[in-house]
Design a protein around this motif. Sequence first.
Motif, PDB file in Angstrom:
ATOM      1  N   PRO A  29       0.798  -1.231   0.000  1.00 21.06           N
ATOM      2  CA  PRO A  29       0.000   0.000   0.000  1.00 21.06           C
ATOM      3  C   PRO A  29       0.829   1.279   0.000  1.00 21.06           C
ATOM      4  O   PRO A  29       0.375   2.311  -0.510  1.00 21.06           O
ATOM      5  CB  PRO A  29      -0.829  -0.132   1.278  1.00 21.06           C
ATOM      6  N   ASP A  30       2.058   1.216   0.537  1.00 20.73           N
ATOM      7  CA  ASP A  30       2.894   2.419   0.611  1.00 20.73           C
ATOM      8  C   ASP A  30       3.966   2.452  -0.473  1.00 20.73           C
ATOM      9  O   ASP A  30       4.865   3.303  -0.438  1.00 20.73           O
ATOM     10  CB  ASP A  30       3.545   2.537   1.991  1.00 20.73           C
ATOM     11  N   ASP A  87      -0.483   2.994  -8.557  1.00 20.44           N
ATOM     12  CA  ASP A  87      -1.523   2.463  -7.679  1.00 20.44           C
ATOM     13  C   ASP A  87      -2.832   3.148  -8.061  1.00 20.44           C
ATOM     14  O   ASP A  87      -3.094   4.283  -7.668  1.00 20.44           O
ATOM     15  CB  ASP A  87      -1.171   2.718  -6.215  1.00 20.44           C
ATOM     16  N   LYS A  89      -5.854   2.551  -7.240  1.00 25.14           N
ATOM     17  CA  LYS A  89      -6.821   2.753  -6.151  1.00 25.14           C
ATOM     18  C   LYS A  89      -6.675   4.135  -5.524  1.00 25.14           C
ATOM     19  O   LYS A  89      -7.657   4.742  -5.087  1.00 25.14           O
ATOM     20  CB  LYS A  89      -6.648   1.689  -5.063  1.00 25.14           C
ATOM     21  N   ARG A  90      -5.445   4.636  -5.472  1.00 30.40           N
ATOM     22  CA  ARG A  90      -5.196   5.926  -4.825  1.00 30.40           C
ATOM     23  C   ARG A  90      -5.748   7.086  -5.641  1.00 30.40           C
ATOM     24  O   ARG A  90      -5.872   8.199  -5.130  1.00 30.40           O
ATOM     25  CB  ARG A  90      -3.689   6.133  -4.606  1.00 30.40           C
ATOM     26  N   HIS A  92      -8.745   7.258  -7.273  1.00 24.07           N
ATOM     27  CA  HIS A  92     -10.184   7.459  -7.084  1.00 24.07           C
ATOM     28  C   HIS A  92     -10.875   7.950  -8.358  1.00 24.07           C
ATOM     29  O   HIS A  92     -11.712   8.848  -8.328  1.00 24.07           O
ATOM     30  CB  HIS A  92     -10.451   8.436  -5.929  1.00 24.07           C
TER      31      HIS A  92
END
Length: 207
Positions: A29-30, A87, A89-90, A92
Motif C-alpha cells: 500500500p505504501d 496504484d 486505487k489511490r 479514485h
Amino acid sequence: MPRIVKQLGRVDYEPTWRAMQAFTDQRQPDTADELWVVEHPPVYTQGLAGKPEHLLEQHDIPVVQTDRGGQITYHGPGQLVVYLLIDFKRMHIGVRELVRHIEQAVIDMLAEQGIAANGDVDAPGVYVDGAKICSLGLRIKNGAVYHGLSLNVDMDLTPFSWINPCGYANLKVTHMKNLGVNLTVAAAADKLLPHLERHLSISKETA
C-alpha cells in the motif's frame, strides 16, 4: 506520495515487461508509483485479445504475446515508451478517466510543439489528422496499473505497414518528425513528463 522516474534507456521488451509484472506483484500500500522511460529494439507486442490475422507480413521482428489490453502494435528505436506503474486505487477515478488523462498529457505536450492532436473515445490513443501518433495499452491487476504509452518521435514507420496497427486496417501512423518537430526521444520525454505529472496529480522524484 512522490513518484519515481526511472530512465532505463534502450532495453529489450520482454525482460522489461517481466520486471513490470514483478514490481506490480510485490507492491505494498505504501509503494511509490514509478514511471519507466524506455526505448525498445524492434518488436511487435500482441495484446490479450490480439488476433493473429492483424500481423499482415512476417519479417524478422519478434512478436511477443503480452498481457496488456488491445491488439498488435510496434515498438522500435525513435519511439518514446513510458510505462506507468501506478496504484490506481489511490487515484479514485475510473479506467476511462485514467485513459483520458494520459491521452490529454500527450495532447498538451504536442500542442506546445505546435501539433494539434486529439483522442478518440472509441479507439484509445492520440491522433493527428486521423493518423495515430501515440498508442496506449494498460493492464490493471489488484488495483495497480502497468504497461503504458508509446509516442512516435523520430522512427522508421515501415514496420507499422506490416500490421493492422491496434487492430485497425489501413490506419495511418505518423511521428513527430513528419510533423516538423525534431526532438530526440530523451528530449521528448523531458517535455512529456511534466504533463503526465500534472494529469496524474503526483509529484516527481527522480531515481
